[in-house]
Design a protein around this motif. Structure first.
Motif, PDB file in Angstrom:
ATOM      1  N   UNK A  35       0.841  -1.203   0.000  1.00 44.53           N
ATOM      2  CA  UNK A  35       0.000   0.000   0.000  1.00 44.53           C
ATOM      3  C   UNK A  35       0.876   1.254   0.000  1.00 44.53           C
ATOM      4  N   UNK A  36       0.478   2.245  -0.799  1.00 45.52           N
ATOM      5  CA  UNK A  36       1.334   3.431  -0.933  1.00 45.52           C
ATOM      6  C   UNK A  36       0.541   4.591  -1.514  1.00 45.52           C
ATOM      7  N   UNK A  86       6.266   1.516 -19.349  1.00 43.55           N
ATOM      8  CA  UNK A  86       5.448   1.494 -18.148  1.00 43.55           C
ATOM      9  C   UNK A  86       5.821   2.650 -17.229  1.00 43.55           C
ATOM     10  N   UNK A  87       4.826   3.400 -16.819  1.00 49.39           N
ATOM     11  CA  UNK A  87       5.034   4.495 -15.873  1.00 49.39           C
ATOM     12  C   UNK A  87       4.816   4.020 -14.436  1.00 49.39           C
ATOM     13  N   UNK A  88       3.790   3.208 -14.231  1.00 53.16           N
ATOM     14  CA  UNK A  88       3.446   2.737 -12.893  1.00 53.16           C
ATOM     15  C   UNK A  88       2.983   1.294 -12.954  1.00 53.16           C
ATOM     16  N   UNK A  89       3.644   0.442 -12.162  1.00 53.13           N
ATOM     17  CA  UNK A  89       3.260  -0.962 -12.055  1.00 53.13           C
ATOM     18  C   UNK A  89       2.897  -1.254 -10.613  1.00 53.13           C
ATOM     19  N   UNK A  90       1.682  -1.793 -10.403  1.00 56.89           N
ATOM     20  CA  UNK A  90       1.167  -2.012  -9.053  1.00 56.89           C
ATOM     21  C   UNK A  90       0.820  -3.483  -8.876  1.00 56.89           C
ATOM     22  N   UNK A  91       1.386  -4.095  -7.843  1.00 60.19           N
ATOM     23  CA  UNK A  91       1.104  -5.506  -7.573  1.00 60.19           C
ATOM     24  C   UNK A  91       0.549  -5.710  -6.169  1.00 60.19           C
ATOM     25  N   UNK A  92      -0.030  -4.642  -5.603  1.00 63.13           N
ATOM     26  CA  UNK A  92      -0.638  -4.719  -4.275  1.00 63.13           C
ATOM     27  C   UNK A  92      -1.873  -3.840  -4.248  1.00 63.13           C
ATOM     28  N   UNK A  93      -2.714  -4.044  -3.254  1.00 63.70           N
ATOM     29  CA  UNK A  93      -3.887  -3.198  -3.102  1.00 63.70           C
ATOM     30  C   UNK A  93      -3.579  -1.954  -2.292  1.00 63.70           C
ATOM     31  N   UNK A  94      -4.508  -1.011  -2.314  1.00 65.92           N
ATOM     32  CA  UNK A  94      -4.367   0.175  -1.488  1.00 65.92           C
ATOM     33  C   UNK A  94      -3.360   1.184  -1.974  1.00 65.92           C
ATOM     34  N   UNK A  95      -3.252   1.349  -3.285  1.00 64.04           N
ATOM     35  CA  UNK A  95      -2.291   2.291  -3.862  1.00 64.04           C
ATOM     36  C   UNK A  95      -3.042   3.464  -4.479  1.00 64.04           C
ATOM     37  N   UNK A  96      -2.557   4.674  -4.228  1.00 58.36           N
ATOM     38  CA  UNK A  96      -3.182   5.883  -4.756  1.00 58.36           C
ATOM     39  C   UNK A  96      -2.127   6.742  -5.455  1.00 58.36           C
ATOM     40  N   UNK A 120      -4.391  -6.323  -9.485  1.00 55.84           N
ATOM     41  CA  UNK A 120      -5.637  -6.658  -8.804  1.00 55.84           C
ATOM     42  C   UNK A 120      -6.724  -5.638  -9.125  1.00 55.84           C
ATOM     43  N   UNK A 121      -7.962  -6.108  -9.194  1.00 56.95           N
ATOM     44  CA  UNK A 121      -9.093  -5.208  -9.357  1.00 56.95           C
ATOM     45  C   UNK A 121      -9.214  -4.311  -8.138  1.00 56.95           C
ATOM     46  N   UNK A 122      -9.502  -3.039  -8.373  1.00 57.73           N
ATOM     47  CA  UNK A 122      -9.663  -2.052  -7.298  1.00 57.73           C
ATOM     48  C   UNK A 122      -8.383  -1.840  -6.491  1.00 57.73           C
ATOM     49  N   UNK A 123      -7.227  -2.150  -7.057  1.00 59.46           N
ATOM     50  CA  UNK A 123      -5.987  -2.013  -6.290  1.00 59.46           C
ATOM     51  C   UNK A 123      -5.375  -0.626  -6.403  1.00 59.46           C
ATOM     52  N   UNK A 124      -5.794   0.157  -7.395  1.00 57.34           N
ATOM     53  CA  UNK A 124      -5.152   1.444  -7.676  1.00 57.34           C
ATOM     54  C   UNK A 124      -6.204   2.512  -7.956  1.00 57.34           C
ATOM     55  N   UNK A 125      -6.042   3.664  -7.321  1.00 54.83           N
ATOM     56  CA  UNK A 125      -6.865   4.825  -7.616  1.00 54.83           C
ATOM     57  C   UNK A 125      -5.970   5.917  -8.175  1.00 54.83           C
ATOM     58  N   UNK A 126      -6.318   6.413  -9.353  1.00 55.61           N
ATOM     59  CA  UNK A 126      -5.573   7.498  -9.994  1.00 55.61           C
ATOM     60  C   UNK A 126      -6.471   8.724 -10.035  1.00 55.61           C
ATOM     61  N   UNK A 127      -6.009   9.813  -9.442  1.00 56.71           N
ATOM     62  CA  UNK A 127      -6.767  11.053  -9.408  1.00 56.71           C
ATOM     63  C   UNK A 127      -5.994  12.143 -10.140  1.00 56.71           C
ATOM     64  N   UNK A 128      -6.600  12.693 -11.192  1.00 53.82           N
ATOM     65  CA  UNK A 128      -5.986  13.765 -11.974  1.00 53.82           C
ATOM     66  C   UNK A 128      -6.774  15.042 -11.733  1.00 53.82           C
TER      67      UNK A 128
END
Length: 211
Positions: A76-77, A92-102, A118-126
């Protein structure tokens, strides 16, 4: 590292593979710094004393980067990028292999593909005039304000889209499809109503065949 680094000004570069390695709840904050050579920012348990599941962070405000920065996240991060333009990136700019990443971007220019396992593992806010150019895969939930844009470079899959000011009727004004298709999860995006939306410059936003 499993601690805190704060740097105001200064010049930074990667002497090897890593620009920064952040373990556990460690954090790196760069303000008005100059990144002279790009590198990988790794956020994860590492090989130190970090406790699995702790949340690390990387924050960069202002300054400049002459070379690309990429992120690999396995815990998570939170990544916060503001008032900065990163160089073009066709990988690749961002690779996520865990949940709870923003990923929070404010007045930031970003490019490169985003991959979340993972589904729902990453939230990207622009927000505040941010832009992203690249493709998305699988577990990303995307939030756009009226001033921010996404330019799609390949067929993409996101979990959810929150874009109340960009969606009008059955079209989306702040996502440039460039002829590609963006799939979303109809079951997790009830506000989109399972409909297909036209994107600017060709392409569509449409429900995924695997909801």
């Amino acid at each position: 590292m499993a601690g805190m680094i704060l740097a105001n000004g200064g010049t930074f570069g990667a002497s090897g593979k890593y620009l920064a390695e952040i373990e556990g709840n460690g954090s790196v904050t760069l303000t008005s710094g100059i990144v002279t050579s790009g590198g990988l920012v790794s956020i994860g348990p590492g090989n130190g004393d970090a406790v699995s599941g702790e949340a690390g962070s990387f924050n960069m405000t202002g300054g400049s980067s002459a070379a690309g920065i990429t992120f690999a996240v396995s815990e998570p991060a939170t990544i916060s990028l503001s008032d900065i333009s990163l160089p073009p990136n066709t990988g690749t700019f961002l690779s996520v292999s865990a949940g709870g990443v923003t990923l929070n971007a404010s007045n930031a220019v970003l490019s490169g593909d985003i991959y979340a396992v993972q589904s729902d593992s990453l939230t990207v806010s622009l927000s505040h005039g941010s832009s992203l150019r690249g493709a998305a895969s699988a577990g990303e939930s995307l939030m756009l304000d009226a001033t921010s844009t996404w330019s799609v470079t390949a067929n993409s899959t996101i979990t959810t889209l929150t874009d109340p000011e960009g969606i009008s009727g059955t079209s989306v004004s702040n996502i440039a499809g460039n002829g590609f298709t963006v799939y979303y999860s109809a079951s997790k995006s009830p506000a989109l109503g399972g409909r297909t939306y036209a994107l600017t410059n060709g392409g569509v936003l449409t429900p995924s065949p695997n909801p």
